[in-house]
Enzyme design. Sequence first.
Site, PDB file in Angstrom:
ATOM      1  CD  GLU A  71       5.813  -6.789  -3.898  1.00 23.67           C
ATOM      2  OE1 GLU A  71       6.242  -8.440  -3.277  1.00 23.67           O
ATOM      3  OE2 GLU A  71       5.358  -6.062  -3.655  1.00 23.67           O
ATOM      4  CD  GLU A  84     -30.365   8.504  19.265  1.00 22.02           C
ATOM      5  OE1 GLU A  84     -31.005   9.189  19.355  1.00 22.02           O
ATOM      6  OE2 GLU A  84     -30.828   7.615  18.851  1.00 22.02           O
ATOM      7  CB  CYS A 134      -3.191  -4.073   2.766  1.00 20.61           C
ATOM      8  SG  CYS A 134      -5.438  -3.976   2.864  1.00 20.61           S
ATOM      9  CG  HIS A 176     -34.230   8.813  17.637  1.00 20.26           C
ATOM     10  ND1 HIS A 176     -33.514   8.149  18.572  1.00 20.26           N
ATOM     11  CD2 HIS A 176     -35.760   8.747  17.729  1.00 20.26           C
ATOM     12  CE1 HIS A 176     -34.459   6.936  19.383  1.00 20.26           C
ATOM     13  NE2 HIS A 176     -36.395   7.844  18.734  1.00 20.26           N
ATOM     14  CB  ALA A 201     -12.007  -0.387  12.820  1.00 16.64           C
ATOM     15  CE1 TYR A 235      -5.875  -2.762  14.878  1.00 21.07           C
ATOM     16  CE2 TYR A 235      -4.623  -2.922  16.173  1.00 21.07           C
ATOM     17  CZ  TYR A 235      -5.865  -2.237  15.557  1.00 21.07           C
ATOM     18  OH  TYR A 235      -5.529  -1.188  16.180  1.00 21.07           O
ATOM     19  CB  SER A 250      -0.668  -0.200   1.373  1.00 25.16           C
ATOM     20  OG  SER A 250      -2.252  -1.223   1.273  1.00 25.16           O
ATOM     21  CB  CYS A 261      -7.115  -5.088   6.042  1.00 19.88           C
ATOM     22  SG  CYS A 261      -6.026  -4.490   5.175  1.00 19.88           S
ATOM     23  CE  LYS A 295      -7.264  -9.283   9.303  1.00 16.17           C
ATOM     24  NZ  LYS A 295      -6.530  -8.885  10.247  1.00 16.17           N
ATOM     25  NE  ARG A 309       1.355  -5.273  25.011  1.00 12.34           N
ATOM     26  CZ  ARG A 309       2.658  -5.170  23.719  1.00 12.34           C
ATOM     27  NH1 ARG A 309       3.099  -3.717  24.724  1.00 12.34           N
ATOM     28  NH2 ARG A 309       2.896  -4.955  23.313  1.00 12.34           N
ATOM     29  CD  GLU A 340      -9.512  -7.990  12.613  1.00  7.16           C
ATOM     30  OE1 GLU A 340      -9.288  -6.461  12.587  1.00  7.16           O
ATOM     31  OE2 GLU A 340      -7.998  -8.332  11.543  1.00  7.16           O
TER      32      GLU A 340
END
Length: 460
Positions: free
Chosen positions: A35, A442, A43, A437, A342, A180, A15, A48, A51, A207, A184
């Site tokens: 590469e 909210e 990723c 709402h 997240a 993580y 990335s 990510c 996954k 942690r 996950e």
Amino acid sequence: MSAYDVDLFVIGGGSGGVRAARIAAGYGARVMLAEEYRVGGTCVIRGCVPKKLMVYAGRFADEFEDAAGFGWSVEKPRFDWGTLKRRRDAEVTRLEGIYDANLIRAGVEIVPERAVIEDPQTVRLVKTGRTIRAERILVAVGAHPVKEPDVPGIELAITSNEVFELESLPERILVIGGGYIAVEFAGVFAALGSNTTLLHRGDRLLRGFDDEVRDALAEAYRHRMDLRLGRTLRRIESRDGGLRAQLDDGTEIDADQILVATGRRPNVAGLGLERVGIETDAAGAIPVDAYSQTRVPSIYAVGDVTNRANLTPVAIREGHAFADTVFGGKPACVDHRLIPTAVFSTPEIGVVGHSEAGAREAYGQIDVYKARFRPMKATLSGREERIFMKVLVDRASDRVVGVHIFGHDAGEVIQAVGIAVTMGATKADFDRTIAVHPTAAEELVTMRVPEVTKHPVGVG
């Protein structure tokens, strides 16, 4: 006639490297990128993106179950691992093609082989032996999973790389780790129907996260799997066609697969750093300054290989800032102090800013606002699930310095909240925002009374 073959040579097509190459080329730089595996990096290829697709797959199990409470009659669902694997792998290949196409469209030359550093402005392509003179070199090779602890039989375990190669869903799986990746994958396999055990040597998962969020996750996971905290692995053995793990307390766990997700290390082995006098730190990372420059002026590094904040969006931002600084004439550095993030557990976690302990240490007196409630959806589904939210406010300035969400779509919510916190929003700004709402989010703008402090006067 330039003394260099290219203006920029990027080692690594993940990335950070891809973003840096593309933006630099957009500024008119002659860019070559090497590469050795697949463009897209951890990723896109084995991290990510695939996954998260597996996370989605696992969550359908809850959806099928919850549907009955809303009047739906659903036949007992059946999950097919082969279908998920085939479609997931096809999507990864599609995304890889997009990355390739975007680089080519930008004018970047892609070299599908390993590159190593020969001197401050020369790289060597290992397969062909070709050498390239570059005015600047960017190292963006990422990191790899390691198998720790180093105990007898650890070679029988798999890592987060090999997990995507599994041809069948393991009936029993032991996941080792508390970060993580472990959290996950444990959630994924438990949701897909594997008998799952999550083993972590610490007394809490994740942690560095807020303690109350960590406790909420542990409580939720105990309902979904066998959670073993405060225990360590002693050995792994082959047993009756499967594997057997022995723990430090003498107990044994039988499994078809053992996934070790205890850490990652930068991919610096054999890169040639020693030839140019770059010494890695204790974690094996390349030290860089705020502008991603190493001690060698012509060599830069971004992403996980620098071990600053090992997240894909951070690597992308670092790569972009590098290109802006060096080729765009717009000096930019990345602020690593405030990163929305997240964890795609189930339920998931969204965080921006300080934990409560971190906020108290940084600001002294803080106000803590909390909300715990049952989500509206669970009132009909009957699912025993709670949402937890916490907003931390610096009492002196009224600025919101931390937001923590545990519950459905926390990752989506925290992205928007992250904008406000990054801008320096105050609690008054939150309070004067009209609530949407009925939503769970909210609650973030309707919390009015801070929790009564349990800390000594002058501390919080």
